[in-house]
Design a protein around this motif. Structure first.
Motif, mmCIF file in Angstrom:
data_model
loop_
_atom_site.group_PDB
_atom_site.id
_atom_site.type_symbol
_atom_site.label_atom_id
_atom_site.label_comp_id
_atom_site.label_asym_id
_atom_site.label_seq_id
_atom_site.Cartn_x
_atom_site.Cartn_y
_atom_site.Cartn_z
ATOM 1 N N ARG A 9 -23.674 -5.168 -26.097
ATOM 2 C CA ARG A 9 -23.849 -6.098 -24.980
ATOM 3 C C ARG A 9 -22.765 -7.169 -24.992
ATOM 4 N N LEU A 10 -22.474 -7.674 -26.170
ATOM 5 C CA LEU A 10 -21.431 -8.685 -26.309
ATOM 6 C C LEU A 10 -20.086 -8.133 -25.861
ATOM 7 N N GLN A 11 -19.789 -6.908 -26.245
ATOM 8 C CA GLN A 11 -18.535 -6.258 -25.855
ATOM 9 C C GLN A 11 -18.474 -6.036 -24.347
ATOM 10 N N ARG A 12 -19.573 -5.594 -23.749
ATOM 11 C CA ARG A 12 -19.602 -5.374 -22.298
ATOM 12 C C ARG A 12 -19.397 -6.686 -21.544
ATOM 13 N N LEU A 13 -20.051 -7.752 -22.009
ATOM 14 C CA LEU A 13 -19.872 -9.055 -21.375
ATOM 15 C C LEU A 13 -18.426 -9.514 -21.515
ATOM 16 N N HIS A 14 -17.867 -9.361 -22.693
ATOM 17 C CA HIS A 14 -16.464 -9.717 -22.931
ATOM 18 C C HIS A 14 -15.549 -8.985 -21.941
ATOM 19 N N ASN A 15 -15.779 -7.694 -21.753
ATOM 20 C CA ASN A 15 -14.951 -6.916 -20.832
ATOM 21 C C ASN A 15 -15.053 -7.453 -19.403
ATOM 22 N N LEU A 16 -16.265 -7.814 -18.982
ATOM 23 C CA LEU A 16 -16.453 -8.367 -17.640
ATOM 24 C C LEU A 16 -15.738 -9.712 -17.496
ATOM 25 N N ILE A 17 -15.853 -10.547 -18.516
ATOM 26 C CA ILE A 17 -15.180 -11.847 -18.477
ATOM 27 C C ILE A 17 -13.668 -11.656 -18.455
ATOM 28 N N LEU A 46 -20.089 -16.156 -27.783
ATOM 29 C CA LEU A 46 -18.633 -16.039 -27.616
ATOM 30 C C LEU A 46 -17.972 -17.394 -27.811
ATOM 31 N N ARG A 47 -18.593 -18.438 -27.307
ATOM 32 C CA ARG A 47 -18.054 -19.794 -27.503
ATOM 33 C C ARG A 47 -18.082 -20.179 -28.975
ATOM 34 N N ASP A 48 -19.098 -19.739 -29.706
ATOM 35 C CA ASP A 48 -19.148 -19.984 -31.152
ATOM 36 C C ASP A 48 -17.973 -19.319 -31.859
ATOM 37 N N TYR A 49 -17.483 -18.218 -31.279
ATOM 38 C CA TYR A 49 -16.308 -17.525 -31.823
ATOM 39 C C TYR A 49 -15.017 -18.153 -31.307
ATOM 40 N N GLU A 50 -15.143 -19.338 -30.703
ATOM 41 C CA GLU A 50 -14.018 -20.132 -30.214
ATOM 42 C C GLU A 50 -13.373 -19.587 -28.948
ATOM 43 N N ALA A 51 -14.140 -18.833 -28.163
ATOM 44 C CA ALA A 51 -13.666 -18.408 -26.849
ATOM 45 C C ALA A 51 -13.857 -19.572 -25.885
ATOM 46 N N ARG A 52 -12.800 -19.937 -25.192
ATOM 47 C CA ARG A 52 -12.883 -21.001 -24.178
ATOM 48 C C ARG A 52 -13.221 -20.329 -22.857
ATOM 49 N N TYR A 64 -11.846 -16.421 -19.139
ATOM 50 C CA TYR A 64 -11.327 -17.041 -20.349
ATOM 51 C C TYR A 64 -10.233 -18.019 -19.960
ATOM 52 N N LYS A 65 -10.332 -19.244 -20.461
ATOM 53 C CA LYS A 65 -9.319 -20.261 -20.184
ATOM 54 C C LYS A 65 -8.053 -20.001 -20.982
ATOM 55 N N ASP A 66 -8.182 -19.363 -22.117
ATOM 56 C CA ASP A 66 -7.064 -18.973 -22.980
ATOM 57 C C ASP A 66 -7.252 -17.504 -23.340
ATOM 58 N N ASP A 67 -6.198 -16.904 -23.864
ATOM 59 C CA ASP A 67 -6.324 -15.527 -24.335
ATOM 60 C C ASP A 67 -7.388 -15.462 -25.420
ATOM 61 N N PHE A 68 -8.205 -14.419 -25.365
ATOM 62 C CA PHE A 68 -9.257 -14.226 -26.356
ATOM 63 C C PHE A 68 -9.421 -12.734 -26.575
ATOM 64 N N VAL A 69 -9.466 -12.340 -27.826
ATOM 65 C CA VAL A 69 -9.615 -10.934 -28.183
ATOM 66 C C VAL A 69 -10.919 -10.764 -28.945
#
Length: 108
Positions: A9-17, A46-52, A64-69
């Motif tokens: 689920r986290l990966q799918r959300l990341h892909n959408l973002i 994701l924000r806890d993982y420092e994703a802006r 994403y405000k900055d690049d995030f992998v």
């Protein structure tokens, strides 16, 4: 199994973002077949993982405000003390010694 489902689920959300096509939190929940509260929980994780992460109300999308992998790798090792077989995504790979398997884990 719950952990794997959560990571998927986290990966799918990341892909959408990443594609900037999430829709509203309610639309994400419907798309991922989860509760809206879970959507907010995943975004916070994701924000806890420092994703802006930002939200554009006009386009109704998170971005994403900055690049995030976010890269997720699973590895399952089975075997005896002197021989380990690594199983990854349902496929069998080469046999290797247990010490090689533990060396690889140190880099994860």
């Amino acid at each position: 199994m719950k952990t794997i489902k959560h990571v998927e689920r986290l990966q799918r959300l990341h892909n959408l973002i990443e594609m900037e096509c999430t829709g509203s939190p309610a639309q994400i929940a419907e798309r991922l077949r989860i509760s809206e509260r879970t959507v907010y929980y995943l975004i916070e994780q994701l924000r806890d993982y420092e994703a802006r992460i930002g939200y554009d109300r006009g386009r109704k999308t998170y971005f994403y405000k900055d690049d995030f992998v976010l890269e997720v790798n699973f590895s399952i090792c089975i075997g005896s003390p002197d021989q380990v077989t690594e199983i990854l995504e349902g496929s069998y790979f080469k046999n290797r010694s247990r010490s090689e398997a533990f060396k690889k884990q140190q880099y994860l």
